[in-house]
Motif scaffolding. Structure first.
Motif, PDB file in Angstrom:
ATOM      1  N   HIS A 119      15.333 -50.569  28.611  1.00  0.00           N
ATOM      2  CA  HIS A 119      16.486 -51.173  29.281  1.00  0.00           C
ATOM      3  C   HIS A 119      17.538 -51.595  28.245  1.00  0.00           C
ATOM      4  O   HIS A 119      18.725 -51.276  28.375  1.00  0.00           O
ATOM      5  CB  HIS A 119      16.008 -52.378  30.098  1.00  0.00           C
ATOM      6  CG  HIS A 119      17.076 -53.061  30.881  1.00  0.00           C
ATOM      7  ND1 HIS A 119      16.831 -53.687  32.068  1.00  0.00           N
ATOM      8  CD2 HIS A 119      18.407 -53.250  30.653  1.00  0.00           C
ATOM      9  CE1 HIS A 119      17.946 -54.214  32.544  1.00  0.00           C
ATOM     10  NE2 HIS A 119      18.917 -53.978  31.685  1.00  0.00           N
ATOM     11  N   SER A 162      19.355 -48.698  26.435  1.00  0.00           N
ATOM     12  CA  SER A 162      20.218 -47.846  27.250  1.00  0.00           C
ATOM     13  C   SER A 162      21.649 -48.342  27.335  1.00  0.00           C
ATOM     14  O   SER A 162      22.534 -47.612  27.792  1.00  0.00           O
ATOM     15  CB  SER A 162      19.644 -47.710  28.660  1.00  0.00           C
ATOM     16  OG  SER A 162      19.691 -48.935  29.371  1.00  0.00           O
ATOM     17  N   GLN A 189      14.191 -45.594  37.677  1.00  0.00           N
ATOM     18  CA  GLN A 189      15.595 -45.918  37.928  1.00  0.00           C
ATOM     19  C   GLN A 189      15.787 -46.901  39.076  1.00  0.00           C
ATOM     20  O   GLN A 189      16.913 -47.327  39.343  1.00  0.00           O
ATOM     21  CB  GLN A 189      16.380 -44.629  38.185  1.00  0.00           C
ATOM     22  CG  GLN A 189      16.487 -43.770  36.943  1.00  0.00           C
ATOM     23  CD  GLN A 189      17.228 -42.474  37.194  1.00  0.00           C
ATOM     24  OE1 GLN A 189      18.427 -42.474  37.509  1.00  0.00           O
ATOM     25  NE2 GLN A 189      16.528 -41.349  37.060  1.00  0.00           N
ATOM     26  N   ALA A 212      19.585 -42.806  31.605  1.00  0.00           N
ATOM     27  CA  ALA A 212      19.394 -42.940  30.157  1.00  0.00           C
ATOM     28  C   ALA A 212      18.196 -43.836  29.854  1.00  0.00           C
ATOM     29  O   ALA A 212      17.360 -43.521  28.995  1.00  0.00           O
ATOM     30  CB  ALA A 212      20.649 -43.499  29.492  1.00  0.00           C
ATOM     31  N   GLY A 213      18.088 -44.956  30.555  1.00  0.00           N
ATOM     32  CA  GLY A 213      16.966 -45.856  30.327  1.00  0.00           C
ATOM     33  C   GLY A 213      15.635 -45.220  30.691  1.00  0.00           C
ATOM     34  O   GLY A 213      14.642 -45.383  29.976  1.00  0.00           O
ATOM     35  N   ILE A 224      14.679 -42.813  27.963  1.00  0.00           N
ATOM     36  CA  ILE A 224      14.187 -43.507  26.776  1.00  0.00           C
ATOM     37  C   ILE A 224      12.733 -43.928  26.976  1.00  0.00           C
ATOM     38  O   ILE A 224      11.889 -43.740  26.092  1.00  0.00           O
ATOM     39  CB  ILE A 224      15.069 -44.731  26.460  1.00  0.00           C
ATOM     40  CG1 ILE A 224      16.465 -44.286  26.008  1.00  0.00           C
ATOM     41  CG2 ILE A 224      14.413 -45.604  25.384  1.00  0.00           C
ATOM     42  CD1 ILE A 224      17.487 -45.404  25.979  1.00  0.00           C
TER      43      ILE A 224
END
Length: 234
Positions: free
Chosen positions: A62, A65, A153, A161-162, A165
């Motif tokens: 988190h 991102s 998500q 993006a998070g 990752i």
């Protein structure tokens, strides 16, 4: 009649191609030697398929991102851990200001208030829906990385993006997520003049773990000095 061996331009192209591959492999080797450390390791997370390290990785993903330096995100993940906010119950029970203060100590000041709210809401979601255990999210996804990515998500502040990752790092303990070089890792490969193709990069890296290779490539994507130094050393 026996055909004479082909020489000239074709042989030159093969030689040049081999030299290019060897050069690319040297670049990867130098990059991994200097920067082959996952972001979880840098944040002090001893990653295992157990609830607390998985939750700490979720928080780190988190933080990473956001549009903020990776070193600040890592420092902030450490600060949250040092404040005792290592699991969703403690994160949810902490008051908003406590979360803000911990984020600030890590240097995460630009997004501290919004992130403090998101971390609290995310912890509540994890507790309510998956009983505080991300392995239950994995079970709901039936062990498929695409569904894990979608479910991740649902946490506030965790966009594509998070989620990428998290999966990039968790592939060490969730085999269905491996091998994974995400978009940012491939961007780093491009900056180094390497092929932006997962299979070719994994081939160049030999026995290097995909998670380690990915982290090194991501650092090349976001830090110009790393790109320069790796190319110079090779």
């Amino acid at each position: 009649m026996t055909e004479a061996p082909r020489t000239g331009a074709a042989a030159s192209r093969r030689t040049a191609g081999s030299a290019s591959v060897r050069g690319d492999a040297r670049v990867v080797r130098e990059l991994v030697a200097a920067h082959g450390r996952t972001f979880a390791e840098e944040a002090g997370i001893r990653l295992k398929d157990t609830p607390q390290p998985l939750y700490r990785l979720l928080v780190l993903a988190h933080l990473l991102s956001a549009r903020i330096r990776g070193s600040v995100a890592v420092s902030t993940a450490r600060a949250l851990s040092e404040a005792g906010l290592r699991d969703p119950r403690r994160m949810a029970d902490a008051d908003w200001q406590e979360r803000v203060d911990a984020l600030g100590r890590g240097g995460y000041r630009r997004y501290d208030e919004r992130t403090a709210t998101q971390l609290g809401e995310g912890a509540e979601l994890l507790l309510d829906r998956w009983h505080g255990d991300l392995r239950r999210l994995r079970g709901e996804a039936d062990g498929t990385a695409a569904e894990e990515r979608r479910l991740l998500q649902e946490f506030p502040g965790m966009g594509p993006a998070g989620a990428d990752i998290f999966l990039r790092e968790v592939q060490r303990v969730w085999p269905e997520a491996a091998p994974r070089l995400d978009r940012k890792a491939l961007e780093g490969a491009g900056r180094l003049g390497l092929p932006e193709n997962q299979d070719r990069l994994l081939g160049l890296a030999g026995r290097t773990e995909p998670a380690v290779l990915a982290a090194a490539l991501v650092r090349a994507a976001v830090e110009k000095d790393i790109t320069r130094d790796s190319l110079t050393a090779a």
